[in-house]
Design a protein around this motif. Structure first.
Motif, PDB file in Angstrom:
ATOM      1  N   GLU A 158       0.833  -1.195   0.000  1.00  0.00           N
ATOM      2  CA  GLU A 158       0.000   0.000   0.000  1.00  0.00           C
ATOM      3  C   GLU A 158       0.868   1.246   0.000  1.00  0.00           C
ATOM      4  N   GLN A 159       0.325   2.304  -0.568  1.00  0.00           N
ATOM      5  CA  GLN A 159       0.950   3.623  -0.520  1.00  0.00           C
ATOM      6  C   GLN A 159      -0.155   4.664  -0.430  1.00  0.00           C
ATOM      7  N   LEU A 160       0.033   5.639   0.420  1.00  0.00           N
ATOM      8  CA  LEU A 160      -0.901   6.749   0.543  1.00  0.00           C
ATOM      9  C   LEU A 160      -0.191   7.975   0.004  1.00  0.00           C
ATOM     10  N   GLY A 161      -0.804   8.620  -0.985  1.00  0.00           N
ATOM     11  CA  GLY A 161      -0.137   9.778  -1.565  1.00  0.00           C
ATOM     12  C   GLY A 161      -1.093  10.696  -2.289  1.00  0.00           C
ATOM     13  N   PRO A 162      -0.565  11.856  -2.694  1.00  0.00           N
ATOM     14  CA  PRO A 162      -1.403  12.860  -3.350  1.00  0.00           C
ATOM     15  C   PRO A 162      -1.679  12.522  -4.810  1.00  0.00           C
ATOM     16  N   GLU A 163      -2.878  12.878  -5.243  1.00  0.00           N
ATOM     17  CA  GLU A 163      -3.259  12.732  -6.642  1.00  0.00           C
ATOM     18  C   GLU A 163      -4.044  13.953  -7.066  1.00  0.00           C
ATOM     19  N   GLY A 164      -3.911  14.256  -8.337  1.00  0.00           N
ATOM     20  CA  GLY A 164      -4.734  15.263  -8.966  1.00  0.00           C
ATOM     21  C   GLY A 164      -5.314  14.649 -10.225  1.00  0.00           C
ATOM     22  N   CYS A 165      -6.089  15.426 -10.953  1.00  0.00           N
ATOM     23  CA  CYS A 165      -6.741  14.890 -12.143  1.00  0.00           C
ATOM     24  C   CYS A 165      -7.022  16.023 -13.112  1.00  0.00           C
ATOM     25  N   LEU A 166      -6.736  15.777 -14.383  1.00  0.00           N
ATOM     26  CA  LEU A 166      -6.994  16.789 -15.400  1.00  0.00           C
ATOM     27  C   LEU A 166      -8.481  17.095 -15.528  1.00  0.00           C
ATOM     28  N   SER A 167      -9.333  16.175 -15.114  1.00  0.00           N
ATOM     29  CA  SER A 167     -10.783  16.388 -15.180  1.00  0.00           C
ATOM     30  C   SER A 167     -11.347  17.063 -13.936  1.00  0.00           C
ATOM     31  N   GLY A 183      -7.856  22.053  -9.824  1.00  0.00           N
ATOM     32  CA  GLY A 183      -7.940  22.797  -8.576  1.00  0.00           C
ATOM     33  C   GLY A 183      -8.037  21.953  -7.325  1.00  0.00           C
ATOM     34  N   LEU A 184      -8.215  20.642  -7.481  1.00  0.00           N
ATOM     35  CA  LEU A 184      -8.302  19.769  -6.312  1.00  0.00           C
ATOM     36  C   LEU A 184      -7.241  18.677  -6.359  1.00  0.00           C
ATOM     37  N   ASN A 185      -6.757  18.321  -5.203  1.00  0.00           N
ATOM     38  CA  ASN A 185      -5.907  17.150  -5.018  1.00  0.00           C
ATOM     39  C   ASN A 185      -6.542  16.309  -3.921  1.00  0.00           C
ATOM     40  N   GLY A 186      -6.045  15.105  -3.768  1.00  0.00           N
ATOM     41  CA  GLY A 186      -6.537  14.250  -2.701  1.00  0.00           C
ATOM     42  C   GLY A 186      -5.493  13.239  -2.304  1.00  0.00           C
ATOM     43  N   ASP A 187      -5.557  12.799  -1.067  1.00  0.00           N
ATOM     44  CA  ASP A 187      -4.676  11.735  -0.582  1.00  0.00           C
ATOM     45  C   ASP A 187      -5.406  10.413  -0.793  1.00  0.00           C
ATOM     46  N   VAL A 188      -4.820   9.556  -1.646  1.00  0.00           N
ATOM     47  CA  VAL A 188      -5.479   8.319  -2.055  1.00  0.00           C
ATOM     48  C   VAL A 188      -4.604   7.123  -1.698  1.00  0.00           C
ATOM     49  N   LEU A 189      -5.251   6.111  -1.111  1.00  0.00           N
ATOM     50  CA  LEU A 189      -4.561   4.860  -0.798  1.00  0.00           C
ATOM     51  C   LEU A 189      -4.574   3.978  -2.036  1.00  0.00           C
ATOM     52  N   ARG A 190      -3.391   3.575  -2.495  1.00  0.00           N
ATOM     53  CA  ARG A 190      -3.230   2.741  -3.689  1.00  0.00           C
ATOM     54  C   ARG A 190      -2.306   1.572  -3.373  1.00  0.00           C
TER      55      ARG A 190
END
Length: 158
Positions: free
Chosen positions: A83-92, A95-102
C-alpha cells in the motif's frame, strides 16, 4: 494528431464504465496519438479515453521516467502488492488534489495498439498513475476514494 477537449467533473461520462476495445485499427491509433498529445499539452501524467468523452478502455501514461509513453488498451490489474498513501490530482478535476490509498506494486496486463497482449510491473508513482487511469475506465474518480480532498494553492503567473 489533435489536442482534444478534456471533460471535467461533473460531466456524467466520467462516471460511466468504458467498453472494451475490439477493433485495433487506424481509428484506435488516432485516438491513442490524440490522447498522448492532449495529455502532454495539459501537462498531465496520464489520460483515460473517458476523460475526452470516449467510453473505450484506453489509457496513456507517462510519469517522466525511463518508460516514456505507455499506451494500454483494455488494461486490467492482475496482481497487487503493498500500500501507498499519496497525493493525486486529475486533469478532469482542476484545482483539487486528494490523498489516495493505492497499491504500491502492481502487475498490469493489456494490449498494445495492434492488439498484442503484454504486461508490465509498475511500482510507486507509475503504479499510482496506472491505478488512477484504470479507475477512470470504471467510472471512479479519485475524489470518491480519497481519504482527504483539498484545494491546490493557485500559482499566479506574473
Amino acid at each position: 494528431m489533435a489536442i482534444r477537449i478534456i471533460v471535467q467533473e461533473p460531466d456524467p461520462v466520467l462516471h460511466e464504465v468504458a467498453k472494451p476495445v475490439s477493433k485495433f485499427n487506424a481509428n484506435l491509433h488516432k485516438l491513442l496519438d490524440d490522447m498522448a498529445e492532449t495529455m502532454y499539452h495539459a501537462e498531465g501524467v496520464g489520460l483515460a479515453a473517458p476523460q475526452i468523452g470516449i467510453l473505450k478502455r484506453v489509457i496513456v501514461v507517462d510519469v517522466g521516467d525511463d518508460n516514456g509513453l505507455i499506451e494500454m488498451v483494455n488494461p486490467e490489474l492482475v496482481e497487487t502488492e503493498g500500500e501507498q498513501l499519496g497525493p493525486e490530482g486529475c486533469l478532469s478535476i482542476p484545482g483539487l488534489n486528494g490523498d489516495v490509498l493505492r497499491h504500491q506494486k502492481i502487475r498490469v496486463r493489456g494490449q498494445d495498439r495492434h492488439g498484442e497482449t503484454w504486461e508490465m510491473i509498475a511500482e510507486d508513482f507509475l503504479a499510482r498513475a496506472f491505478q488512477h487511469e484504470i479507475d477512470h475506465l470504471n467510472g471512479v474518480l479519485f475524489t470518491s476514494i480519497a481519504e482527504r480532498v483539498y484545494e491546490i494553492p493557485r500559482q499566479d503567473k506574473e
